[in-house]
Design a protein around this motif. Structure first.
Motif, PDB file in Angstrom:
ATOM      1  N   ALA A 178      -0.099   8.832  -5.845  1.00  0.00           N
ATOM      2  CA  ALA A 178      -1.007  10.252  -6.277  1.00  0.00           C
ATOM      3  C   ALA A 178      -1.615   9.751  -7.029  1.00  0.00           C
ATOM      4  O   ALA A 178      -2.945  10.688  -7.086  1.00  0.00           O
ATOM      5  N   SER A 179      -1.942   9.224  -7.392  1.00  0.00           N
ATOM      6  CA  SER A 179      -2.926   9.326  -8.283  1.00  0.00           C
ATOM      7  C   SER A 179      -4.678   7.936  -7.681  1.00  0.00           C
ATOM      8  O   SER A 179      -5.492   8.277  -8.819  1.00  0.00           O
ATOM      9  N   GLY A 180      -3.659   7.730  -7.523  1.00  0.00           N
ATOM     10  CA  GLY A 180      -5.275   6.925  -6.369  1.00  0.00           C
ATOM     11  C   GLY A 180      -4.627   5.796  -6.392  1.00  0.00           C
ATOM     12  O   GLY A 180      -6.186   5.224  -6.269  1.00  0.00           O
ATOM     13  N   CYS A 181      -3.996   5.012  -6.426  1.00  0.00           N
ATOM     14  CA  CYS A 181      -3.642   3.442  -6.950  1.00  0.00           C
ATOM     15  C   CYS A 181      -4.088   2.694  -5.492  1.00  0.00           C
ATOM     16  O   CYS A 181      -3.850   3.397  -4.304  1.00  0.00           O
ATOM     17  N   ASP A 182      -4.533   2.076  -5.388  1.00  0.00           N
ATOM     18  CA  ASP A 182      -4.883   1.514  -3.945  1.00  0.00           C
ATOM     19  C   ASP A 182      -3.104   0.455  -3.519  1.00  0.00           C
ATOM     20  O   ASP A 182      -3.247   0.592  -2.094  1.00  0.00           O
ATOM     21  N   SER A 183      -2.807   0.260  -4.586  1.00  0.00           N
ATOM     22  CA  SER A 183      -1.167  -0.437  -3.931  1.00  0.00           C
ATOM     23  C   SER A 183      -0.965  -0.594  -5.901  1.00  0.00           C
ATOM     24  O   SER A 183      -1.340  -1.359  -6.398  1.00  0.00           O
ATOM     25  N   LEU A 184       0.260  -1.902  -4.720  1.00  0.00           N
ATOM     26  CA  LEU A 184       1.369  -1.607  -6.367  1.00  0.00           C
ATOM     27  C   LEU A 184       2.158  -2.884  -5.756  1.00  0.00           C
ATOM     28  O   LEU A 184       2.666  -3.542  -5.202  1.00  0.00           O
ATOM     29  N   ASP A 211       1.023  -1.158   0.105  1.00  0.00           N
ATOM     30  CA  ASP A 211       0.286  -0.028   0.183  1.00  0.00           C
ATOM     31  C   ASP A 211       0.626   1.138  -0.170  1.00  0.00           C
ATOM     32  O   ASP A 211       1.975   0.924  -0.291  1.00  0.00           O
ATOM     33  N   CYS A 212       0.395   2.400  -0.505  1.00  0.00           N
ATOM     34  CA  CYS A 212       0.968   3.241   0.093  1.00  0.00           C
ATOM     35  C   CYS A 212       2.373   3.725   1.216  1.00  0.00           C
ATOM     36  O   CYS A 212       3.349   4.784   1.060  1.00  0.00           O
ATOM     37  N   GLU A 213       1.853   2.893   2.084  1.00  0.00           N
ATOM     38  CA  GLU A 213       2.797   3.238   3.505  1.00  0.00           C
ATOM     39  C   GLU A 213       4.054   1.658   3.132  1.00  0.00           C
ATOM     40  O   GLU A 213       4.845   2.294   4.413  1.00  0.00           O
ATOM     41  N   GLY A 214       3.794   1.717   2.068  1.00  0.00           N
ATOM     42  CA  GLY A 214       4.544   0.230   2.024  1.00  0.00           C
ATOM     43  C   GLY A 214       4.643  -1.412   2.692  1.00  0.00           C
ATOM     44  O   GLY A 214       5.592  -2.102   2.173  1.00  0.00           O
TER      45      GLY A 214
END
Ligand code: C2E
Ligand code: MG
Ligand code: MG
Ligand code: MG
Length: 283
Positions: free
Chosen positions: A248-254, A49-52
């Motif tokens: 930044a574009s709103g992706c939930d996870s990477l 997620d955005c916090e890694g």
């Protein structure tokens, strides 16, 4: 001279085709052997997620072929698909997925696991029954099992696909569309399917945010998904710039090599991925 050049070219194509046919037969034969002798293994790749923090993982097949260097699933899965062997492989993967869910839960690290389901596998008349049976037998929590399917599944037999997906979601499992944006299906089906998530194909992620077209495609997918209430995972994230742009574009996870390559489940459990290396994963 032109004539002989043409003949050479034909000879070239013939031998290339011959090579391909031979290679396919070899893979087909060796794959049967591979299943019987434990050469196949499932690896896990985290989705963060955005916090890694790892918030899920995809299960990916690896083939340790004794005679060759690693054979990519991008090569052998299509061969298995054509020969019908994908059905046996698919049963095995489904079981491995459930067993992995249980293993992670027992280690106190339960999280959703995505498995790839091939079209032929999904279309088996007893697929729903098989999923139900494996869930029962292994005790894996259905809500943590995510089935990744591709757009190809949505092109023909849409009604049948929807009916089957509904049966499966009523068991509690969830659906993700893999390689989203690379298929030829219409977008109209999206609102009719019981979907949980879209996975943006890595071909769009690769050149974003430098390439304006890919950037626009990624943003459009995200905007549409948001409106439809779908979660979005980006695959093939390799650089910090891509990660920053996607978040930044709103992706939930990477998911991608920037965070981790696919690894054996034992390694996943040893490294304690999401807990012990937060600074490494911090976005
Ligand atoms: P996929 O489902 O789209 O899986 C994502 C692929 O991207 C995986 O390739 C993964 O290793 C790779 N990948 C992950 N992060 C990165 C990155 O940052 N950069 C790049 N360039 N690649 C990245 P893999 O493991 O080689 O698998 C290829 C395809 O084979 C999968 O694509 C899937 O379609 C198929 N496959 C793999 N395992 C299975 C399986 O158990 N069952 C079925 N039916 N298909 C499978
Ligand atoms: Mg996948
Ligand atoms: Mg994919
Ligand atoms: Mg793929």
């Amino acid at each position: 001279r032109a004539k002989s050049a043409g003949r050479n070219q034909i000879a070239f194509f013939e031998s290339a085709m011959q090579f391909e046919v031979e290679q396919r037969l070899t893979i087909e034969r060796d794959l049967a052997e591979a299943m019987a002798s434990n050469q196949l293994q499932m690896y896990l790749q985290p989705q963060v997620d955005c916090e890694g923090q790892a918030v899920g993982a995809e299960l990916l097949m690896r083939w340790n072929h004794p005679g060759r260097s690693e054979v990519s699933p991008a090569i052998f899965i299509p061969v298995a698909e054509e020969s019908g062997m994908i059905l046996r492989l698919g049963d095995w993967v489904l079981r491995q997925g459930c067993l992995t869910l249980v293993r992670l839960a027992e280690a106190g690290k339960a999280m959703p696991i995505s498995i790839n389901v091939s079209p032929k596998q999904f279309r088996q008349s007893d697929f729903v029954e098989k999923v139900r049976a494996v869930l029962d037998e292994t005790g894996a929590p259905p809500s943590l099992l995510i089935l990744e399917v591709t757009e190809g599944l949505l092109i023909d037999n849409l009604e049948d696909t929807i009916a089957r997906m509904l049966q499966l979601t009523s068991l509690g499992v969830r659906f993700s569309i893999d390689d989203f944006g690379t298929g030829y299906s219409s977008l109209a089906y999206l609102k009719r399917l019981p979907l949980y998530e879209l996975k943006i194909d890595k071909s769009f992620v690769q050149d974003a945010p430098a390439d304006p077209s890919d950037t626009a495609i990624v943003q459009s997918i995200l905007s549409m998904a948001k409106h439809l209430g779908l979660r979005v995972v980006a695959e093939g994230v390799e650089t910090r710039e891509q990660a920053d742009f996607l978040i930044a574009s709103g992706c939930d996870s990477l998911q991608g090599y920037l965070f981790a390559r696919p690894m054996p489940v034992s390694e996943w459990l040893e490294t304690g991925l999401c807990h012990r290396q937060p600074e490494l994963l911090k976005l």
